[in-house]
Write a protein that holds these residues in place. Structure first.
Motif, PDB file in Angstrom:
ATOM      1  N   ASN A  48       0.820  -1.210   0.000  1.00 58.91           N
ATOM      2  CA  ASN A  48       0.000   0.000   0.000  1.00 58.91           C
ATOM      3  C   ASN A  48       0.861   1.270   0.000  1.00 58.91           C
ATOM      4  O   ASN A  48       0.355   2.359   0.234  1.00 58.91           O
ATOM      5  N   ILE A  49       2.130   1.142  -0.268  1.00 57.28           N
ATOM      6  CA  ILE A  49       3.054   2.274  -0.200  1.00 57.28           C
ATOM      7  C   ILE A  49       2.648   3.410  -1.145  1.00 57.28           C
ATOM      8  O   ILE A  49       2.858   4.587  -0.831  1.00 57.28           O
ATOM      9  N   LYS A  50       2.013   3.086  -2.266  1.00 58.11           N
ATOM     10  CA  LYS A  50       1.576   4.126  -3.202  1.00 58.11           C
ATOM     11  C   LYS A  50       0.580   5.078  -2.542  1.00 58.11           C
ATOM     12  O   LYS A  50       0.641   6.287  -2.747  1.00 58.11           O
ATOM     13  N   TRP A  51      -0.328   4.541  -1.740  1.00 60.64           N
ATOM     14  CA  TRP A  51      -1.312   5.395  -1.078  1.00 60.64           C
ATOM     15  C   TRP A  51      -0.598   6.413  -0.191  1.00 60.64           C
ATOM     16  O   TRP A  51      -0.925   7.596  -0.185  1.00 60.64           O
ATOM     17  N   PHE A  52       0.387   5.954   0.565  1.00 61.24           N
ATOM     18  CA  PHE A  52       1.121   6.855   1.447  1.00 61.24           C
ATOM     19  C   PHE A  52       1.911   7.892   0.651  1.00 61.24           C
ATOM     20  O   PHE A  52       2.004   9.048   1.059  1.00 61.24           O
ATOM     21  N   LYS A  53       2.477   7.496  -0.480  1.00 61.24           N
ATOM     22  CA  LYS A  53       3.203   8.452  -1.323  1.00 61.24           C
ATOM     23  C   LYS A  53       2.256   9.469  -1.945  1.00 61.24           C
ATOM     24  O   LYS A  53       2.604  10.638  -2.100  1.00 61.24           O
ATOM     25  N   ASP A  54       1.060   9.032  -2.294  1.00 59.56           N
ATOM     26  CA  ASP A  54       0.061   9.935  -2.881  1.00 59.56           C
ATOM     27  C   ASP A  54      -0.561  10.871  -1.854  1.00 59.56           C
ATOM     28  O   ASP A  54      -1.195  11.866  -2.220  1.00 59.56           O
ATOM     29  N   HIS A  55      -0.436  10.539  -0.570  1.00 57.43           N
ATOM     30  CA  HIS A  55      -1.043  11.332   0.508  1.00 57.43           C
ATOM     31  C   HIS A  55      -0.014  11.624   1.604  1.00 57.43           C
ATOM     32  O   HIS A  55      -0.148  11.157   2.739  1.00 57.43           O
ATOM     33  N   PRO A  56       1.027  12.405   1.298  1.00 59.97           N
ATOM     34  CA  PRO A  56       2.070  12.664   2.291  1.00 59.97           C
ATOM     35  C   PRO A  56       1.562  13.416   3.519  1.00 59.97           C
ATOM     36  O   PRO A  56       2.149  13.327   4.600  1.00 59.97           O
ATOM     37  N   ASN A  57       0.463  14.134   3.378  1.00 59.32           N
ATOM     38  CA  ASN A  57      -0.094  14.857   4.518  1.00 59.32           C
ATOM     39  C   ASN A  57      -0.705  13.922   5.563  1.00 59.32           C
ATOM     40  O   ASN A  57      -1.041  14.364   6.656  1.00 59.32           O
ATOM     41  N   PHE A  58      -0.836  12.634   5.243  1.00 58.23           N
ATOM     42  CA  PHE A  58      -1.328  11.693   6.254  1.00 58.23           C
ATOM     43  C   PHE A  58      -0.356  11.650   7.429  1.00 58.23           C
ATOM     44  O   PHE A  58      -0.759  11.787   8.577  1.00 58.23           O
ATOM     45  N   GLU A  59       0.919  11.457   7.147  1.00 58.49           N
ATOM     46  CA  GLU A  59       1.914  11.378   8.227  1.00 58.49           C
ATOM     47  C   GLU A  59       2.148  12.740   8.868  1.00 58.49           C
ATOM     48  O   GLU A  59       2.370  12.827  10.068  1.00 58.49           O
ATOM     49  N   GLU A  60       2.101  13.790   8.083  1.00 54.70           N
ATOM     50  CA  GLU A  60       2.388  15.132   8.587  1.00 54.70           C
ATOM     51  C   GLU A  60       1.233  15.718   9.398  1.00 54.70           C
ATOM     52  O   GLU A  60       1.460  16.371  10.416  1.00 54.70           O
ATOM     53  N   LYS A  61       0.009  15.492   8.935  1.00 55.65           N
ATOM     54  CA  LYS A  61      -1.152  16.146   9.556  1.00 55.65           C
ATOM     55  C   LYS A  61      -2.045  15.180  10.324  1.00 55.65           C
ATOM     56  O   LYS A  61      -2.346  15.391  11.493  1.00 55.65           O
ATOM     57  N   ARG A  62      -2.467  14.115   9.673  1.00 57.32           N
ATOM     58  CA  ARG A  62      -3.480  13.247  10.284  1.00 57.32           C
ATOM     59  C   ARG A  62      -2.926  12.352  11.388  1.00 57.32           C
ATOM     60  O   ARG A  62      -3.584  12.149  12.407  1.00 57.32           O
ATOM     61  N   LEU A  63      -1.745  11.812  11.210  1.00 58.86           N
ATOM     62  CA  LEU A  63      -1.193  10.900  12.201  1.00 58.86           C
ATOM     63  C   LEU A  63      -1.048  11.551  13.583  1.00 58.86           C
ATOM     64  O   LEU A  63      -1.427  10.933  14.583  1.00 58.86           O
ATOM     65  N   PRO A  64      -0.568  12.789  13.689  1.00 62.47           N
ATOM     66  CA  PRO A  64      -0.543  13.431  15.011  1.00 62.47           C
ATOM     67  C   PRO A  64      -1.944  13.572  15.623  1.00 62.47           C
ATOM     68  O   PRO A  64      -2.118  13.417  16.838  1.00 62.47           O
ATOM     69  N   GLU A  65      -2.941  13.854  14.804  1.00 63.23           N
ATOM     70  CA  GLU A  65      -4.318  13.955  15.304  1.00 63.23           C
ATOM     71  C   GLU A  65      -4.808  12.609  15.827  1.00 63.23           C
ATOM     72  O   GLU A  65      -5.473  12.539  16.866  1.00 63.23           O
TER      73      GLU A  65
END
Length: 75
Positions: A48-65
């Motif tokens: 699923n690495i493509k999803w994470f590459k396509d959505h870099p704001n997941f780690e930057e924004k959503r994961l802390p939330e």
């Protein structure tokens, strides 16, 4: 079950529980299931690495939330 939080992992599980909602929208929004908070997460598979590459704001924004929400529930 006496859970305080629901964690839904993967697009298939999200599609089953929220059939009319977009997966990316679910990941980046506050959700509830059975009147309890629900976190929708992408599957952590290396396939699923493509999803994470396509959505870099997941780690930057959503994961802390997500971490904060889990922390608050565990208090």
């Amino acid at each position: 079950m006496q859970n305080k939080l629901n964690i839904i992992i993967g697009a298939k599980a999200a599609k089953f529980l929220y059939p009319n909602r977009d997966f990316v929208e679910l990941v980046f929004s506050s959700n509830s299931l059975n009147d309890k908070p629900a976190i929708v997460l992408p599957h952590p598979s290396p396939l699923n690495i493509k999803w994470f590459k396509d959505h870099p704001n997941f780690e930057e924004k959503r994961l802390p939330e997500v971490r904060e929400l889990i922390s608050n529930v565990l208090k």
